[in-house]
Write an enzyme that holds these catalytic residues in place. Structure first.
Site, short mmCIF file in Angstrom:
data_model
loop_
_atom_site.label_atom_id
_atom_site.label_comp_id
_atom_site.label_asym_id
_atom_site.label_seq_id
_atom_site.Cartn_x
_atom_site.Cartn_y
_atom_site.Cartn_z
N GLU A 86 0.84 -1.20 0.00
CA GLU A 86 0.00 0.00 0.00
C GLU A 86 0.88 1.25 0.00
O GLU A 86 0.69 2.18 -0.80
CB GLU A 86 -0.89 0.04 1.25
N CYS B 89 -2.17 -3.69 7.11
CA CYS B 89 -1.78 -3.94 8.51
C CYS B 89 -2.09 -2.71 9.36
O CYS B 89 -2.18 -1.59 8.87
CB CYS B 89 -0.31 -4.32 8.60
#
Ligand code: NAP
Length: 371
Positions: A54, A88
């Site tokens: 990401e 995460c």
């Protein structure tokens, strides 16, 4: 200009993730799209300690915005980030991806697979609470296949397991007299040493220790020791000879005995490794990536226990006739019981020439079929 559906964007994220190598960390890809589906950026995780997918995609987009006024004009709140694995929500060697997504002002997130780990999971919930439009887990098939064995290893609380096999064209791991150094070329061995450098521990059987007296070190192309060394592990009942080369392994402290698990059971080896205090390489608190280097009997035991997550096969253009079978002792009595594998597209594709040899990268077909 490319305009992507959510499905096509996730397919692209999978393709990006597959450029990486398997190991302790999952393969993850990310794609950023504009409201009309226009492709803005692609990211992937490039290995332990580096940006997550990401953050990698967002960094690529930030760089593009500095040079491209059209990209700079796109409102981040209208953009969608597509990620193969839930972002995460914890700080490891890099910051939490949820923080990077929020800081970039992205309005919509689509993720394919929930993060199964206790420490990293929960990112979707955090981003929903922060006001993002979050869809997932979508169960995108390619994303599930990308991490099937990694998630299985995580769920079982065991390391990701890579197995290594160097063989002749006729499937032998050694000649009839037991000699096997070297069946394969320097190029294959250099690849195998690079893999040793990535893992936390290497398992061999007593048969290999007695026949080959391996050092079990990771070495650079010039033969010098790599900076990071895996922990050597031996399984089997016979004694490790007093003068065995692996007793001088650089991962062992002076006078320290190698980890010798007097068992034929891979589960007992995993338990012994889990109980081993280390120190572990790569700054890890335990063994997260294990390499099984054989020989044929040990390899069969790990395959039979369904504990091999990926297989690296180095095949030399050589016949060894009545040599030792590369995998010895698998209970296959009929074709219906064949242990099948499927090509693994990670690391640049499932087949690659290595000097005169051929490297084949496989993963268990059973896992692919179950997803
Ligand atoms: N080409 C390659 O990639 C490669 C790699 C490694 C070795 N090799 C070659 O393989 C040959 C040695 O073959 P190997 O099969 O004896 O090696 P091995 O698999 O390393 O060792 C087998 C021995 O380990 C013990 N063992 C551990 N787990 C076992 C299990 N689940 N079931 C049965 N026994 C288990 C047994 O000895 P105990 O009686 O001590 O318990 C057994 O005899 C050598 O010629 C070597 O050069 C080739």
């Amino acid at each position: 200009m490319e305009h992507l559906t959510d499905e096509a964007a996730m397919d692209l994220a999978v393709a990006a993730a597959l450029e990486g190598v398997r190991g302790a960390n999952p393969l993850v890809g990310a794609v950023l799209t504009a409201p009309d589906g226009q492709l803005l950026a692609v990211g992937r995780h490039r290995g332990a300690g580096t940006l997550h997918a990401e953050a990698d995609a967002l960094a690529a987009w930030a760089a593009l915005r500095e040079t491209d006024p059209q990209a700079a004009a796109v409102d981040p709140a209208a953009c969608t980030l597509h990620v193969t694995l839930e972002p995460c929500d914890h700080t490891g060697r890099t910051g939490p991806c949820t923080g990077a997504v929020r800081a970039a002002g992205i309005g919509r997130l689509v993720y394919a697979v929930a993060d199964p780990t206790g420490t990293s999971g929960g990112g979707a919930q955090t981003l929903r609470a922060a006001g993002l439009d979050v869809s997932g887990p979508t169960g995108h098939a390619g994303s599930l296949a990308l991490t099937d064995r990694w998630r299985r290893a995580r769920a079982a609380g065991r390391p990701f397991v890579t197995a290594h096999l160097a063989q002749s064209l006729d499937g032998c791991a050694a000649a009839a007299d037991g000699t096997s150094q070297w069946i394969t070329s320097p190029a294959s061995r250099a690849h195998a040493h690079a893999v040793r450098g990535r893992v936390d521990a290497i398992v061999v059987g007593t048969g290999t220790v007695l026949a080959d007296d391996p050092r079990l070190t990771a070495r650079d192309d010039d033969g010098s020791l790599a900076s990071v060394q895996p922990v050597p592990v031996v399984m089997g009942h016979r004694r490790i000879p007093a003068g065995a080369a692996l007793r001088g392994h650089p991962a062992l402290a002076a006078g320290e005995e190698p980890l010798h698990v007097r068992s034929h059971d891979p589960a007992e080896v995993l338990a012994a490794i889990a109980a081993h205090p280390g120190p572990w390489p790569h700054g890890r608190g335990g063994c997260e990536h294990l390499l099984i280097e054989g020989g044929p009997t040990v390899l069969a035991a790990w395959i039979a226990a369904d504990l091999v997550d990926e297989l690296h096969v180095y095949t030399a253009p050589t016949f060894l006739g009545a040599g030792l079978p590369a995998v010895s002792g698998l209970a296959v009595d009929t074709l219906a019981h064949a242990v099948r594998w499927t090509p693994d597209s990670a690391e640049g594709g499932p087949v690659r020439p290595l000097g005169p040899d051929t490297w084949t990268h496989l993963r268990p077909a059973t896992a692919a079929g179950k997803e």
